[in-house]
Enzyme design. Sequence first.
Site, PDB file in Angstrom:
ATOM      1  N   GLN A  69       0.824  -1.216   0.000  1.00  0.00           N
ATOM      2  CA  GLN A  69       0.000   0.000   0.000  1.00  0.00           C
ATOM      3  C   GLN A  69       0.853   1.258   0.000  1.00  0.00           C
ATOM      4  OE1 GLN A  69      -2.990   0.425   3.004  1.00  0.00           O
ATOM      5  NE2 GLN A  69      -4.277  -1.209   2.197  1.00  0.00           N
TER       6      GLN A  69
ATOM      7  N   GLN B 104      -8.886   2.661   0.258  1.00  0.00           N
ATOM      8  CA  GLN B 104      -7.694   2.444  -0.560  1.00  0.00           C
ATOM      9  C   GLN B 104      -7.726   3.212  -1.880  1.00  0.00           C
ATOM     10  OE1 GLN B 104      -6.927  -1.815  -0.991  1.00  0.00           O
ATOM     11  NE2 GLN B 104      -7.826  -2.174   1.024  1.00  0.00           N
TER      12      GLN B 104
ATOM     13  N   HIS C  17     -10.835   6.201   8.383  1.00  0.00           N
ATOM     14  CA  HIS C  17      -9.671   5.911   7.541  1.00  0.00           C
ATOM     15  C   HIS C  17      -9.778   6.648   6.205  1.00  0.00           C
ATOM     16  CE1 HIS C  17      -8.574   2.517  10.187  1.00  0.00           C
ATOM     17  NE2 HIS C  17      -7.394   2.578   9.594  1.00  0.00           N
TER      18      HIS C  17
END
Length: 355
Positions: free
Chosen positions: A100, A304, A325
Amino acid sequence: MIEIDGSYGEGGGQVVRTAVALSAVTGKDVKVTNIRKNRPNPGLKQQHLKALETAARICEARVSGLFPGSSELFFSPVEIKGGKYEVDIGTAGSITLLLQSLMPALPFAKEKVKLTIKGGTDVAWSPTIDYLQHVTLRALEQLGYAGIVTLKKRGYYPRGGGEVSAVFEPCKLRSFHFRRVKENRRTGEARREEETRNEGRNQNQRIEIQGISHASNLPAHVPARQAEAAESLLLEAGYGSRTKIQSFELLSTGSGITLWSGYCGGSALGKKGLPAEKVGRRAAEEIILELSSKAPVDVHLADQLIPYMALAGNSSYTVRELTLHAATNIWVTEQFLDVKFRIEEKEGLFEVSVD
């Protein structure tokens, strides 16, 4: 130089991962302070250090603050180059979290990047390797992202020992829109998949969920029971499923299960004293929650996708919940790029978009 308060929002390692990746892409120096300030063990951990060291190697960066427990980091990139890199995180540090840190920058490399990474593939507080392969990368393909991640060996807590190889090609990211099919704005393969999924929610048996249930140093019935429990709960909810069973003898004892359908997933890890049936049901409950929401992406993928959205431009998705997040990732991304994210609540879901 960009200055980032590492305690902002969610305040975890994701702040550092996104900041370093976007620093590499933009060529802007970054200073991150208060790293993981409110965590039980604040500062950088071993897996963060390995990720930062690897990022520095790939983009020839000058770095300071690379030591365990460091609360401050300075990262000054030069150029994202290609080449082959071997990384041993040590013990069961998360391979997926290391990736990531790198993946948003790799489309902008001068040439192909090949990685061999050793560490943990299925560990707590990180995406499983199966989720990365079958949900994250599958979604990124819709942006034109060119990456292949291959599992060589699983690694569980505490000793790790897992191994993954990955190849990333330079590519141009294109805009994307993961929306409900009734908005009728999508085209191509992604739209056809979403149509299939959304039509199937009226007849859930038309949605097929795939999965992998695995275990190391445990009787073969453990991953089988995980799979059976998951499939039973999915069937009750009207979903068909197919789950592969895998058993290994590796460095550490462990188990897990990952389920996926389209751009939604669910996963759970086993631990001592936790019945295999509960592990399977947890993964099933997670993906049922996502699919029943009618959102095209799940809450983890939504987080993400943020930096890729900004780099591609003119992109959007709909998700059932905007997590802290994701909100934190939006904030970090806006510090580096001249973009502004918009968040709108529509029919109980959240549409996140960027021009």
